[in-house]
Scaffold this motif. Structure first.
Motif, PDB file in Angstrom:
ATOM      1  N   ASP A 119     -16.946 -16.671  -9.882  1.00 31.53           N
ATOM      2  CA  ASP A 119     -16.380 -16.971 -11.204  1.00 31.53           C
ATOM      3  C   ASP A 119     -16.365 -18.483 -11.364  1.00 31.53           C
ATOM      4  O   ASP A 119     -15.430 -19.153 -10.914  1.00 31.53           O
ATOM      5  N   LEU A 120     -17.397 -19.016 -12.006  1.00 30.01           N
ATOM      6  CA  LEU A 120     -17.496 -20.462 -12.181  1.00 30.01           C
ATOM      7  C   LEU A 120     -17.029 -20.837 -13.578  1.00 30.01           C
ATOM      8  O   LEU A 120     -17.541 -20.333 -14.578  1.00 30.01           O
ATOM      9  N   LEU A 121     -16.030 -21.704 -13.635  1.00 32.63           N
ATOM     10  CA  LEU A 121     -15.450 -22.143 -14.893  1.00 32.63           C
ATOM     11  C   LEU A 121     -15.964 -23.541 -15.194  1.00 32.63           C
ATOM     12  O   LEU A 121     -15.691 -24.490 -14.448  1.00 32.63           O
ATOM     13  N   LEU A 122     -16.705 -23.656 -16.268  1.00 37.54           N
ATOM     14  CA  LEU A 122     -17.375 -24.906 -16.620  1.00 37.54           C
ATOM     15  C   LEU A 122     -16.548 -25.662 -17.661  1.00 37.54           C
ATOM     16  O   LEU A 122     -16.383 -25.202 -18.787  1.00 37.54           O
ATOM     17  N   PHE A 140     -27.837 -27.281 -15.191  1.00 37.29           N
ATOM     18  CA  PHE A 140     -27.042 -26.741 -14.089  1.00 37.29           C
ATOM     19  C   PHE A 140     -26.516 -25.358 -14.447  1.00 37.29           C
ATOM     20  O   PHE A 140     -26.643 -24.400 -13.670  1.00 37.29           O
ATOM     21  N   ALA A 141     -25.966 -25.226 -15.646  1.00 36.32           N
ATOM     22  CA  ALA A 141     -25.425 -23.944 -16.091  1.00 36.32           C
ATOM     23  C   ALA A 141     -26.522 -22.888 -16.201  1.00 36.32           C
ATOM     24  O   ALA A 141     -26.345 -21.734 -15.790  1.00 36.32           O
ATOM     25  N   THR A 142     -27.652 -23.285 -16.724  1.00 34.19           N
ATOM     26  CA  THR A 142     -28.781 -22.361 -16.876  1.00 34.19           C
ATOM     27  C   THR A 142     -29.284 -21.879 -15.517  1.00 34.19           C
ATOM     28  O   THR A 142     -29.614 -20.698 -15.349  1.00 34.19           O
ATOM     29  N   GLU A 143     -29.340 -22.781 -14.562  1.00 37.45           N
ATOM     30  CA  GLU A 143     -29.782 -22.426 -13.211  1.00 37.45           C
ATOM     31  C   GLU A 143     -28.823 -21.423 -12.579  1.00 37.45           C
ATOM     32  O   GLU A 143     -29.257 -20.460 -11.932  1.00 37.45           O
ATOM     33  N   LEU A 144     -27.535 -21.633 -12.749  1.00 37.95           N
ATOM     34  CA  LEU A 144     -26.536 -20.713 -12.197  1.00 37.95           C
ATOM     35  C   LEU A 144     -26.683 -19.307 -12.786  1.00 37.95           C
ATOM     36  O   LEU A 144     -26.633 -18.310 -12.059  1.00 37.95           O
ATOM     37  N   VAL A 145     -26.847 -19.246 -14.104  1.00 43.46           N
ATOM     38  CA  VAL A 145     -27.009 -17.949 -14.766  1.00 43.46           C
ATOM     39  C   VAL A 145     -28.238 -17.228 -14.237  1.00 43.46           C
ATOM     40  O   VAL A 145     -28.217 -16.025 -13.973  1.00 43.46           O
ATOM     41  N   ALA A 146     -29.338 -17.980 -14.050  1.00 46.43           N
ATOM     42  CA  ALA A 146     -30.576 -17.392 -13.533  1.00 46.43           C
ATOM     43  C   ALA A 146     -30.387 -16.841 -12.118  1.00 46.43           C
ATOM     44  O   ALA A 146     -31.054 -15.870 -11.721  1.00 46.43           O
ATOM     45  N   LEU A 147     -29.472 -17.440 -11.369  1.00 46.08           N
ATOM     46  CA  LEU A 147     -29.202 -17.006  -9.999  1.00 46.08           C
ATOM     47  C   LEU A 147     -28.175 -15.875  -9.940  1.00 46.08           C
ATOM     48  O   LEU A 147     -27.829 -15.390  -8.864  1.00 46.08           O
ATOM     49  N   GLY A 148     -27.658 -15.480 -11.089  1.00 41.54           N
ATOM     50  CA  GLY A 148     -26.724 -14.358 -11.148  1.00 41.54           C
ATOM     51  C   GLY A 148     -25.264 -14.727 -10.961  1.00 41.54           C
ATOM     52  O   GLY A 148     -24.416 -13.841 -10.747  1.00 41.54           O
ATOM     53  N   VAL A 149     -24.937 -16.018 -11.037  1.00 45.42           N
ATOM     54  CA  VAL A 149     -23.541 -16.442 -10.907  1.00 45.42           C
ATOM     55  C   VAL A 149     -22.830 -16.246 -12.242  1.00 45.42           C
ATOM     56  O   VAL A 149     -23.355 -16.616 -13.291  1.00 45.42           O
ATOM     57  N   LYS A 150     -21.639 -15.680 -12.206  1.00 46.78           N
ATOM     58  CA  LYS A 150     -20.842 -15.524 -13.420  1.00 46.78           C
ATOM     59  C   LYS A 150     -20.345 -16.903 -13.853  1.00 46.78           C
ATOM     60  O   LYS A 150     -19.619 -17.576 -13.123  1.00 46.78           O
ATOM     61  N   VAL A 151     -20.712 -17.328 -15.057  1.00 47.50           N
ATOM     62  CA  VAL A 151     -20.328 -18.638 -15.574  1.00 47.50           C
ATOM     63  C   VAL A 151     -19.596 -18.445 -16.903  1.00 47.50           C
ATOM     64  O   VAL A 151     -20.057 -17.701 -17.771  1.00 47.50           O
ATOM     65  N   LYS A 173     -17.867 -26.589 -31.519  1.00 49.95           N
ATOM     66  CA  LYS A 173     -19.310 -26.837 -31.667  1.00 49.95           C
ATOM     67  C   LYS A 173     -20.004 -26.854 -30.302  1.00 49.95           C
ATOM     68  O   LYS A 173     -21.091 -26.287 -30.140  1.00 49.95           O
ATOM     69  N   ILE A 174     -19.375 -27.495 -29.342  1.00 49.50           N
ATOM     70  CA  ILE A 174     -19.948 -27.579 -27.990  1.00 49.50           C
ATOM     71  C   ILE A 174     -20.027 -26.193 -27.356  1.00 49.50           C
ATOM     72  O   ILE A 174     -21.037 -25.833 -26.737  1.00 49.50           O
ATOM     73  N   LEU A 175     -18.989 -25.394 -27.528  1.00 49.36           N
ATOM     74  CA  LEU A 175     -18.980 -24.049 -26.949  1.00 49.36           C
ATOM     75  C   LEU A 175     -20.083 -23.184 -27.541  1.00 49.36           C
ATOM     76  O   LEU A 175     -20.674 -22.338 -26.844  1.00 49.36           O
ATOM     77  N   ASN A 176     -20.389 -23.374 -28.802  1.00 51.64           N
ATOM     78  CA  ASN A 176     -21.474 -22.613 -29.441  1.00 51.64           C
ATOM     79  C   ASN A 176     -22.810 -22.889 -28.775  1.00 51.64           C
ATOM     80  O   ASN A 176     -23.675 -22.007 -28.688  1.00 51.64           O
ATOM     81  N   LEU A 181     -26.786 -20.057 -24.787  1.00 55.60           N
ATOM     82  CA  LEU A 181     -27.420 -19.974 -23.463  1.00 55.60           C
ATOM     83  C   LEU A 181     -26.990 -18.713 -22.724  1.00 55.60           C
ATOM     84  O   LEU A 181     -27.384 -18.480 -21.583  1.00 55.60           O
ATOM     85  N   GLY A 182     -26.163 -17.900 -23.370  1.00 54.94           N
ATOM     86  CA  GLY A 182     -25.692 -16.662 -22.746  1.00 54.94           C
ATOM     87  C   GLY A 182     -24.448 -16.854 -21.914  1.00 54.94           C
ATOM     88  O   GLY A 182     -24.112 -15.996 -21.091  1.00 54.94           O
ATOM     89  N   ILE A 183     -23.735 -17.963 -22.140  1.00 56.05           N
ATOM     90  CA  ILE A 183     -22.518 -18.253 -21.377  1.00 56.05           C
ATOM     91  C   ILE A 183     -21.320 -18.057 -22.297  1.00 56.05           C
ATOM     92  O   ILE A 183     -21.168 -18.772 -23.289  1.00 56.05           O
ATOM     93  N   ARG A 184     -20.476 -17.101 -21.964  1.00 54.37           N
ATOM     94  CA  ARG A 184     -19.370 -16.787 -22.858  1.00 54.37           C
ATOM     95  C   ARG A 184     -18.194 -17.738 -22.650  1.00 54.37           C
ATOM     96  O   ARG A 184     -18.060 -18.370 -21.607  1.00 54.37           O
ATOM     97  N   GLU A 185     -17.354 -17.779 -23.635  1.00 54.75           N
ATOM     98  CA  GLU A 185     -16.187 -18.653 -23.597  1.00 54.75           C
ATOM     99  C   GLU A 185     -15.069 -18.041 -22.769  1.00 54.75           C
ATOM    100  O   GLU A 185     -14.713 -16.872 -22.940  1.00 54.75           O
ATOM    101  N   GLY A 186     -14.532 -18.830 -21.861  1.00 51.74           N
ATOM    102  CA  GLY A 186     -13.384 -18.400 -21.083  1.00 51.74           C
ATOM    103  C   GLY A 186     -12.094 -18.708 -21.816  1.00 51.74           C
ATOM    104  O   GLY A 186     -12.095 -19.271 -22.910  1.00 51.74           O
ATOM    105  N   GLU A 187     -10.987 -18.371 -21.186  1.00 50.44           N
ATOM    106  CA  GLU A 187      -9.682 -18.572 -21.816  1.00 50.44           C
ATOM    107  C   GLU A 187      -9.370 -20.049 -22.003  1.00 50.44           C
ATOM    108  O   GLU A 187      -8.766 -20.443 -22.988  1.00 50.44           O
ATOM    109  N   GLY A 188      -9.801 -20.880 -21.068  1.00 51.65           N
ATOM    110  CA  GLY A 188      -9.511 -22.302 -21.146  1.00 51.65           C
ATOM    111  C   GLY A 188      -8.029 -22.574 -20.958  1.00 51.65           C
ATOM    112  O   GLY A 188      -7.288 -21.747 -20.412  1.00 51.65           O
ATOM    113  N   ASN A 189      -7.568 -23.728 -21.424  1.00 53.47           N
ATOM    114  CA  ASN A 189      -6.162 -24.064 -21.285  1.00 53.47           C
ATOM    115  C   ASN A 189      -5.723 -24.975 -22.428  1.00 53.47           C
ATOM    116  O   ASN A 189      -6.550 -25.610 -23.081  1.00 53.47           O
ATOM    117  N   VAL A 190      -4.438 -25.016 -22.654  1.00 52.90           N
ATOM    118  CA  VAL A 190      -3.862 -25.899 -23.670  1.00 52.90           C
ATOM    119  C   VAL A 190      -3.353 -27.148 -22.965  1.00 52.90           C
ATOM    120  O   VAL A 190      -2.682 -27.063 -21.932  1.00 52.90           O
TER     121      VAL A 190
END
Length: 255
Positions: A119-122, A140-151, A173-176, A181-190
């Motif tokens: 579970d990699l939180l970017l 970096f994120a694209t490479e992780l996804v290709a390797l099957g890491v949950k991002v 805008k950045i999250l979009n 790239l197929g990377i979904r948004e996590g909960e994040g933090n306030v």
């Protein structure tokens, strides 16, 4: 071995690998922390995982920073040990910017996929991207996804997720860009008013309100603990005392 009554519900270990960072974020709770070259010893961190997991039912382990991938060996050791111990959730928080070398980026991504991170939180948002280039983070994120890491993206929101301020608008805008790239948004933090946030973002906080840090444990009911780069944990140090002795002797009034 006798377990401490104040840690009966302990189920998580966190490792603050280093305070050194490639970003200079105005929301950082650690404030302005100059580069020191200090980082947590990989073998010492690994030993903590093995020893504590024998005594407690640890459900999750996290490595974070600063930028933990500036010293990736500690990250690999922690998550390799966690996987070996059968700890189900193995999280890494990173801003994704530790090198501009494409081969190095691929190497680290491959090692992350092999060591057991699941579970990699970017950390990407308006604050990180003021000093961290997306053109380095995306490969970096694209490479992780290709390797099957949950991002998942792990944004910092100002005031709240719903608040319509310039920072949150830019973060959306950045999250979009990562969603494409197929990377979904996590909960994040306030963002909590501490460190740099108090220095640079004061206008967004209510000065008459008492803020309670949502990330602090009840000292009489420790569910997680964090090992700092110099080995400090619960008021003591793993380089001076065995981690199990530290846990056994912990008292909220003393630590």
């Amino acid at each position: 071995m006798r377990r401490n009554k104040y840690l009966e519900n302990l189920n998580r270990i966190e490792f603050l690998v280093t305070l050194d960072c490639t970003g200079r974020c105005k929301h950082c709770s650690e404030g302005d922390h100059p580069f020191s070259g200090t980082y947590l010893d990989a073998k010492a961190a690994e030993d903590v995982v093995f020893k504590v997991a024998e005594l407690y039912k640890i459900e999750s382990v996290m490595t974070f920073g600063g930028e933990p991938l500036m010293y990736p060996e500690c990250v690999y050791s922690v998550h390799g040990a966690a996987r070996e111990c059968g700890i189900p959730k193995r999280q890494l928080i990173t801003n994704g910017f530790f090198s501009k070398n494409p081969e190095k980026i691929k190497e680290v991504a491959r090692n992350i996929s092999e060591c057991g991170v699941n579970d990699l939180l970017l950390s990407v948002d308006a604050f990180h991207q003021e000093t961290i280039p997306l053109e380095t983070v995306k490969p970096f994120a694209t490479e992780l996804v290709a390797l099957g890491v949950k991002v998942r993206t792990n944004p910092a929101w100002l005031v709240s997720r719903e608040d319509c301020n310039v920072y949150n608008i830019e973060t959306a805008k950045i999250l979009n860009e990562f969603t494409s790239l197929g990377i979904r948004e996590g909960e994040g933090n306030v963002i909590f008013p501490e460190g740099n946030a108090l220095k640079y973002l004061t206008e967004y906080f209510d000065t008459d309100k008492e803020y309670i840090n949502p990330y602090e444990d009840d000292p009489c009911n420790i569910r997680s603990f964090s090992v700092e780069p110099d080995g400090r944990v619960l008021g003591k140090n793993i380089f001076e005392e065995d981690i199990l002795d530290i846990l056994r002797e912990y008292k909220p009034t003393e630590n």
